[in-house]
Design a protein around this motif. Structure first.
Motif, short mmCIF file in Angstrom:
data_model
loop_
_atom_site.label_atom_id
_atom_site.label_comp_id
_atom_site.label_asym_id
_atom_site.label_seq_id
_atom_site.Cartn_x
_atom_site.Cartn_y
_atom_site.Cartn_z
N VAL A 30 -7.28 70.26 -93.12
CA VAL A 30 -6.31 71.29 -93.53
C VAL A 30 -6.83 71.95 -94.80
O VAL A 30 -7.21 71.27 -95.76
CB VAL A 30 -4.94 70.64 -93.80
CG1 VAL A 30 -3.95 71.68 -94.34
CG2 VAL A 30 -4.39 70.00 -92.53
N ALA A 31 -6.86 73.28 -94.78
CA ALA A 31 -7.27 74.00 -95.99
C ALA A 31 -6.46 75.29 -96.07
O ALA A 31 -6.06 75.86 -95.05
CB ALA A 31 -8.76 74.32 -95.93
N HIS A 32 -6.20 75.72 -97.30
CA HIS A 32 -5.43 76.95 -97.53
C HIS A 32 -6.18 77.78 -98.57
O HIS A 32 -6.31 77.34 -99.72
CB HIS A 32 -4.03 76.64 -98.06
CG HIS A 32 -3.23 75.75 -97.16
ND1 HIS A 32 -2.54 76.22 -96.08
CD2 HIS A 32 -3.01 74.41 -97.19
CE1 HIS A 32 -1.92 75.21 -95.47
NE2 HIS A 32 -2.20 74.11 -96.13
N ILE A 33 -6.63 78.93 -98.18
CA ILE A 33 -7.33 79.78 -99.15
C ILE A 33 -6.36 80.75 -99.83
O ILE A 33 -5.32 81.08 -99.27
CB ILE A 33 -8.47 80.60 -98.48
CG1 ILE A 33 -7.96 81.23 -97.18
CG2 ILE A 33 -9.71 79.74 -98.27
CD1 ILE A 33 -8.35 82.62 -96.95
N THR A 34 -6.73 81.19 -101.01
CA THR A 34 -5.96 82.22 -101.70
C THR A 34 -6.34 83.57 -101.09
O THR A 34 -7.52 83.85 -100.89
CB THR A 34 -6.36 82.21 -103.20
OG1 THR A 34 -6.01 80.93 -103.71
CG2 THR A 34 -5.64 83.27 -103.98
N PHE A 35 -5.30 84.39 -100.79
CA PHE A 35 -5.60 85.64 -100.09
C PHE A 35 -4.80 86.82 -100.66
O PHE A 35 -4.61 87.84 -100.01
CB PHE A 35 -5.31 85.44 -98.59
CG PHE A 35 -6.07 86.35 -97.67
CD1 PHE A 35 -7.45 86.46 -97.72
CD2 PHE A 35 -5.39 87.10 -96.72
CE1 PHE A 35 -8.14 87.30 -96.86
CE2 PHE A 35 -6.07 87.94 -95.85
CZ PHE A 35 -7.45 88.04 -95.92
N GLY A 36 -4.32 86.62 -101.90
CA GLY A 36 -3.54 87.68 -102.54
C GLY A 36 -4.35 88.96 -102.68
O GLY A 36 -3.85 90.07 -102.52
N ASP A 37 -5.63 88.77 -103.01
CA ASP A 37 -6.58 89.89 -103.05
C ASP A 37 -7.55 89.66 -101.91
O ASP A 37 -8.54 88.93 -102.05
CB ASP A 37 -7.30 89.92 -104.40
CG ASP A 37 -6.33 90.28 -105.52
OD1 ASP A 37 -5.64 91.30 -105.40
OD2 ASP A 37 -6.23 89.50 -106.48
N GLY A 60 -9.16 74.45 -102.17
CA GLY A 60 -8.41 74.81 -100.96
C GLY A 60 -8.28 73.71 -99.93
O GLY A 60 -7.38 73.76 -99.08
N ILE A 61 -9.18 72.71 -99.99
CA ILE A 61 -9.16 71.70 -98.92
C ILE A 61 -8.19 70.57 -99.30
O ILE A 61 -8.38 69.91 -100.32
CB ILE A 61 -10.58 71.14 -98.69
CG1 ILE A 61 -11.55 72.29 -98.37
CG2 ILE A 61 -10.57 70.12 -97.56
CD1 ILE A 61 -13.01 71.90 -98.33
N LEU A 62 -7.17 70.39 -98.49
CA LEU A 62 -6.14 69.38 -98.80
C LEU A 62 -6.52 68.00 -98.27
O LEU A 62 -6.12 67.00 -98.84
CB LEU A 62 -4.82 69.79 -98.13
CG LEU A 62 -3.89 70.68 -98.93
CD1 LEU A 62 -2.68 71.04 -98.08
CD2 LEU A 62 -3.43 69.96 -100.18
N THR A 63 -7.22 67.96 -97.19
CA THR A 63 -7.51 66.68 -96.55
C THR A 63 -8.67 65.98 -97.27
O THR A 63 -9.72 66.61 -97.45
CB THR A 63 -7.90 66.91 -95.07
OG1 THR A 63 -6.96 67.83 -94.50
CG2 THR A 63 -7.92 65.63 -94.28
N PRO A 64 -8.49 64.73 -97.67
CA PRO A 64 -9.65 64.01 -98.24
C PRO A 64 -10.78 64.02 -97.21
O PRO A 64 -10.55 63.72 -96.03
CB PRO A 64 -9.12 62.59 -98.47
CG PRO A 64 -7.62 62.72 -98.46
CD PRO A 64 -7.30 63.89 -97.58
N LEU A 65 -11.97 64.35 -97.66
CA LEU A 65 -13.04 64.57 -96.67
C LEU A 65 -13.40 63.29 -95.90
O LEU A 65 -13.85 63.36 -94.76
CB LEU A 65 -14.26 65.18 -97.35
CG LEU A 65 -14.03 66.66 -97.74
CD1 LEU A 65 -15.15 67.19 -98.62
CD2 LEU A 65 -13.86 67.53 -96.51
N ASP A 66 -13.11 62.12 -96.51
CA ASP A 66 -13.41 60.89 -95.77
C ASP A 66 -12.40 60.66 -94.64
O ASP A 66 -12.57 59.76 -93.82
CB ASP A 66 -13.52 59.68 -96.70
CG ASP A 66 -12.22 59.42 -97.48
OD1 ASP A 66 -11.23 60.15 -97.25
OD2 ASP A 66 -12.22 58.50 -98.32
#
Ligand SMILES: CSC[C@H]1O[C@H](OP(=O)(O)O)[C@H](O)[C@@H]1O
Ligand SMILES: Nc1ncnc2[nH]cnc12
Length: 290
Positions: free
Chosen positions: A124-131, A266-272
Motif C-alpha cells: 500500500v502506498a499513497h503519493i502526494t498529488f496536490g501539485d 509514501g509506502i505504508l506497508t513494511p517492506l518485509d
C-alpha cells in the motif's frame, strides 16, 4: 550511450520526432504487459531521449484501452527521470484558441475504472498529488514554448486539464459544467500518466496543444475528428519544436524535482511484509527502497 533520462510521450498527431537521430527501437516487456508501441531510443541534438507514441504509431489504441502502467514502467526501466507529454486538447476558455499551447498545472479526473496505480497485491502506498505535474519541468516547457515566439500562438502557463473517459467527446452540458469549474482544457489521457509517473518517481509535465473549442463555444462548431485533425499537423510541428528546445534546456540544467522522491514517505506497508512476487513485479520502481 549514457542512460536515457528524458522520455517523450507523443499523443494524437505526434507519432514520431523527426529530429531524433541514431534511433533504436526497443521492445520492452513489462509486468503490466507491452507498452503502446516500441520505445524509440535515440538522441535529440546530442541528448539521449526515448520516445513513445501513446496511441501507437498507427493510432490503434483508444484512450480507455491505453496501457498506462506498461508505458510508464517501460520508461522507468530505461532510466527515464523526466517525461514530457505532448497532447491534443479541446479548449474550455475563449482565451485559449486553437493552435495555442497550455502547460496545465492541475487535473480533474472524469475517467471511470481506469487503473491508475502500480500498488496493491500486498503493498500500500499513497503519493502526494496536490501539485500533479512537476513545476520545474512545466516551467522549462513554458519558457521553451515562449522563447520560440511562434506566430499567432499564445502560450498559457498553468490551467486545469479535465481528463474525460471518451472516446465520444463531451455533451454541451458537460462542457459548460467544466467551464463552471473554471477548467481550461479537456483531453482523455494525461491524468493516469501523471499519477503513475509520480508513483514511479518520474517528473512529469504536459505540453497541451489546442485543437478545438470542444462544444461550448457559441461561435464555433462542436468538436469533430475532422476539426481536430485539421489542427493536429500544425500542432505536431510546433510540439516538436518546443520539445526539442525543452530537451536542450533540460539537458543543460536538469532540475531537482520532488517527484524524484515521491515514495520516500509514501509506502505504508513494511517492506518485509510485501510478498516477494510483488517486490519482484515492482522491482524497478521500488529498487531504491529495497
Ligand atoms: C484525436 S482527438 C481525441 C484524443 O486526442 C487526445 O489524445 P492525446 O492526449 O494522446 O493527444 C485526447 O486525449 C484524445 O485521446
Ligand atoms: N474537445 C476535446 N475533448 C476531449 N479530448 C480532446 N482532444 C482534442 N480535443 C478534445
Amino acid at each position: 550511450m549514457s542512460p536515457v533520462k528524458i522520455g517523450i510521450i507523443g499523443g494524437s498527431g505526434l507519432y514520431k520526432m523527426e529530429a531524433l537521430k541514431a534511433v533504436e527501437e526497443i521492445q520492452v516487456d513489462t509486468p503490466f504487459g507491452p507498452p503502446s508501441d516500441a520505445l524509440i531510443q535515440g538522441n535529440l541534438d546530442g541528448t539521449p531521449v526515448v520516445f513513445l507514441a501513446r496511441h501507437n504509431r498507427h493510432h490503434t489504441i483508444l484512450p480507455t484501452e491505453l496501457p498506462f502502467r506498461a508505458n510508464i514502467y517501460a520508461m522507468k526501466s530505461l532510466g527515464v527521470e523526466y517525461i514530457i507529454s505532448a497532447s491534443a486538447v479541446g479548449s474550455l476558455k475563449a482565451a485559449a484558441k486553437p493552435l495555442d499551447m497550455v502547460i496545465p498545472d492541475q487535473f480533474i479526473d472524469r475517467t471511470r475504472n481506469r487503473i491508475s496505480t502500480f500498488f496493491g497485491e500486498g503493498i500500500v502506498a499513497h503519493i502526494t498529488f496536490g501539485d500533479p505535474v512537476c513545476p520545474q519541468l512545466s516551467q522549462i516547457i513554458t519558457e521553451s514554448a515562449q522563447s520560440l515566439q511562434l506566430d499567432g500562438i499564445d502560450v498559457h502557463a498553468g490551467g486545469t486539464y479535465v481528463c474525460m473517459e471518451g472516446p465520444a467527446f463531451s455533451t454541451k452540458a458537460e462542457s459548460h459544467l467544466y467551464r463552471s469549474w473554471d477548467a481550461t482544457i479537456i483531453g482523455m489521457t494525461n491524468l493516469q500518466e501523471a499519477k503513475l509517473a509520480r508513483e514511479a518517481e518520474i517528473a512529469y509535465a504536459t505540453l497541451a496543444l489546442v485543437t478545438d473549442y470542444d462544444c461550448w463555444h457559441p461561435d464555433h462548431d462542436s468538436v469533430t475528428v475532422e476539426m481536430v485533425i485539421g489542427n493536429l499537423h500544425k500542432n505536431a510541428e510546433n510540439a516538436q519544436k518546443v520539445v526539442r528546445e525543452a530537451v536542450r534546456r533540460l539537458s543543460h540544467n536538469p532540475p531537482e524535482s520532488d517527484a524524484h522522491n515521491a515514495l520516500k514517505y509514501g509506502i505504508l506497508t513494511p517492506l518485509d511484509q510485501v510478498p516477494d512476487a510483488t517486490k519482484q513485479k515492482l522491482q524497478c520502481i521500488l529498487a531504491k527502497y529495497l
